[in-house]
Structure formats: C-alpha cells, structure tokens
Design an enzyme around this catalytic site. Structure first.
Site, short mmCIF file in Angstrom:
data_model
loop_
_atom_site.label_atom_id
_atom_site.label_comp_id
_atom_site.label_asym_id
_atom_site.label_seq_id
_atom_site.Cartn_x
_atom_site.Cartn_y
_atom_site.Cartn_z
N GLY A 61 22.98 22.15 56.77
CA GLY A 61 23.08 20.70 56.83
C GLY A 61 21.75 20.08 56.46
O GLY A 61 21.00 20.61 55.63
N LYS A 67 16.21 21.32 64.57
CA LYS A 67 14.77 21.01 64.59
C LYS A 67 14.46 19.69 65.30
O LYS A 67 13.55 19.62 66.11
CB LYS A 67 14.24 20.97 63.17
CG LYS A 67 14.26 22.33 62.49
CD LYS A 67 13.74 22.24 61.06
CE LYS A 67 13.82 23.57 60.36
NZ LYS A 67 15.03 23.76 59.60
N THR A 73 23.99 22.85 65.00
CA THR A 73 25.37 22.66 64.54
C THR A 73 25.70 23.67 63.45
O THR A 73 24.81 24.19 62.78
CB THR A 73 25.60 21.23 64.03
OG1 THR A 73 24.70 20.96 62.97
CG2 THR A 73 25.42 20.21 65.14
N ASN A 75 27.47 23.33 60.34
CA ASN A 75 28.02 22.34 59.42
C ASN A 75 29.03 22.93 58.45
O ASN A 75 28.91 24.08 58.03
CB ASN A 75 26.88 21.68 58.64
CG ASN A 75 25.93 20.96 59.56
OD1 ASN A 75 26.32 20.01 60.22
ND2 ASN A 75 24.71 21.43 59.63
N GLU A 125 30.13 18.02 61.52
CA GLU A 125 29.07 18.74 62.20
C GLU A 125 29.53 19.30 63.54
O GLU A 125 29.35 18.67 64.58
CB GLU A 125 27.86 17.82 62.39
CG GLU A 125 27.29 17.32 61.07
CD GLU A 125 26.07 16.46 61.25
OE1 GLU A 125 25.04 17.00 61.69
OE2 GLU A 125 26.16 15.26 60.98
N HIS A 130 27.98 27.71 72.62
CA HIS A 130 27.65 29.10 72.93
C HIS A 130 26.26 29.37 72.36
O HIS A 130 25.90 28.82 71.32
CB HIS A 130 28.68 30.04 72.27
CG HIS A 130 28.42 31.49 72.50
ND1 HIS A 130 28.77 32.12 73.66
CD2 HIS A 130 27.84 32.41 71.72
CE1 HIS A 130 28.42 33.39 73.58
NE2 HIS A 130 27.84 33.59 72.41
N TYR A 137 25.30 31.39 58.67
CA TYR A 137 25.58 30.70 57.41
C TYR A 137 26.48 31.58 56.55
O TYR A 137 26.30 32.79 56.48
CB TYR A 137 24.29 30.39 56.64
CG TYR A 137 23.42 29.37 57.31
CD1 TYR A 137 23.86 28.07 57.51
CD2 TYR A 137 22.15 29.71 57.76
CE1 TYR A 137 23.06 27.13 58.13
CE2 TYR A 137 21.34 28.78 58.38
CZ TYR A 137 21.81 27.49 58.57
OH TYR A 137 21.01 26.56 59.18
N ARG A 150 34.99 9.84 71.66
CA ARG A 150 34.46 8.49 71.51
C ARG A 150 34.20 8.16 70.05
O ARG A 150 34.13 9.05 69.20
CB ARG A 150 33.16 8.33 72.30
CG ARG A 150 32.04 9.20 71.78
CD ARG A 150 30.71 8.92 72.47
NE ARG A 150 29.66 9.79 71.99
CZ ARG A 150 28.94 9.58 70.91
NH1 ARG A 150 29.14 8.51 70.17
NH2 ARG A 150 27.99 10.43 70.55
N PHE A 155 22.15 4.49 68.11
CA PHE A 155 21.40 4.55 69.36
C PHE A 155 20.01 3.97 69.14
O PHE A 155 19.44 4.08 68.06
CB PHE A 155 21.31 6.00 69.85
CG PHE A 155 22.65 6.53 70.26
CD1 PHE A 155 23.10 6.41 71.56
CD2 PHE A 155 23.50 7.11 69.33
CE1 PHE A 155 24.35 6.86 71.94
CE2 PHE A 155 24.75 7.57 69.69
CZ PHE A 155 25.18 7.45 71.00
#
Length: 193
Positions: A61, A67, A73, A75, A125, A130, A137, A150, A155
């Site tokens: 991604g 980072k 995630t 992706n 994403e 876990h 990849y 949601r 933010f």
C-alpha cells in the site's frame, strides 16, 4: 422540513451545503438523530450484511499503516472491483479473512478514500487481527465481508484516527464472536485456492 443528502458522486460534499446532514450512504442514516426510533437492524454497534466476497494477492500500500499508524494492513488491489466498490459505500467493515497456508482470521477493513490522508483513489485496506511474524505480500487473501461498523470519517489528529481504528478493532472482535457472524468463519470460500 429537514434534508439529509446522499451524494451519488464521492468527494463532492461541497455541492450539498443546503442539506442539514450529508451522509455517504443510507447505511449511515441514524434516525434517532432526527427524533425517530432507531433502526432495529443494528446488533451491538454493527449492521449485518448479506455476505460479499473479495479475493486477491496482498499488495504493498502507501506504507503508512505500519509505519505511521502502527496498524499493519494487508492491502488488496482495487483492479477488477470497480463495480463492487461502487455498490458498497466508503466505510469500515468487518469480516473473516483466509490465507490458504496460514488459516482464517478475524478482520476489520477500511474501504474508501481515507480523508485524513486525502487519497485520490478508493482503497481496500484489511487489517487481519492477528500478530504475524513476517509479511505475506503476494499471498492470496480471501475475504467474506459480513458486517458494517461506521462511515468513513476525517479526524482532527493522527492520534484520534488511530484511537478510532483501535475502537473499530474492538467492535469487530466482539461482533465476530456472535453466532450471527461467527458461522461465516467456516465458509468454504475462505479455504479455496
């Protein structure tokens, strides 16, 4: 009269200044906000969905989830999913994720524009809930999306974004233990190869 607008074009909210509220989809309509009885479909902060399916290799991604956010995630490419992505509004979903050589895992997933980062493209994403010792990849990831949490939101700070993502994780983990959702862990689609 009060007006709630649901724009048909993403990222065009500025066109709806006369509306009392602008939402991404009818999934985001909260009747109680307007003095009406709430929808009864919601189960412990989640909206059950007819399951839908996504499969594809895990791709790199933007590199900010692990980072910048501390949230790794897995992706997926959006190629081949334009119709599916147009059917489902931007937001936070939860589901079961299958990696053929590793098993089936709980997952929470953002589909959308990531307004905090102002993405130019809609992304998929997934965050597998876990701890993995290494990345995966190129491995095929199979998803059975079973619920909605949601709408996508912006933010005021990175800290508030990270806090909300962790709250989404807690909601998804609890929900996926409910019989309504836990049965999908055994969906044969997750183990196909």
């Amino acid at each position: 009269m009060e007006v709630v607008a649901v724009p048909s074009l993403p990222k065009q909210l500025h066109l709806y200044t006369a509306a009392d509220e602008v939402i991404n989809s009818l999934l985001d309509l909260r009747l109680e906000k307007w003095g009406l009885p709430p929808f009864e479909d919601w189960v412990e902060g989640t909206l059950p969905l007819d399951p839908w399916y996504i499969v594809g290799p895990v791709v790199k991604g933007f590199g900010r989830d692990s980072k910048v956010l501390g949230i790794p995630t897995a992706n997926l490419s959006t190629k081949g999913y334009s119709d599916l992505l147009s059917e489902h509004p931007a937001g936070v979903y939860f589901d079961w994720a299958g990696l053929s050589a590793r098993g089936v895992f709980k997952m929470v997933m953002s589909i959308g524009w990531n307004p905090y980062f102002n993405n130019k493209e809609k992304t998929i994403e997934p965050w597998l809930l876990h701890d993995f010792n290494e990345d995966f990849y190129g491995e095929e990831l199979r998803l059975v999306i079973v619920g909605y949490i949601r709408p996508e939101a912006n933010f005021p700070s990175l800290e508030s974004l990270v806090a909300k993502i962790h709250e989404d994780r807690r909601v998804a983990e609890r929900a996926l233990d409910l019989p309504l959702y836990s049965s999908f862990k055994n969906d044969s689609y997750l183990r196909s190869s």
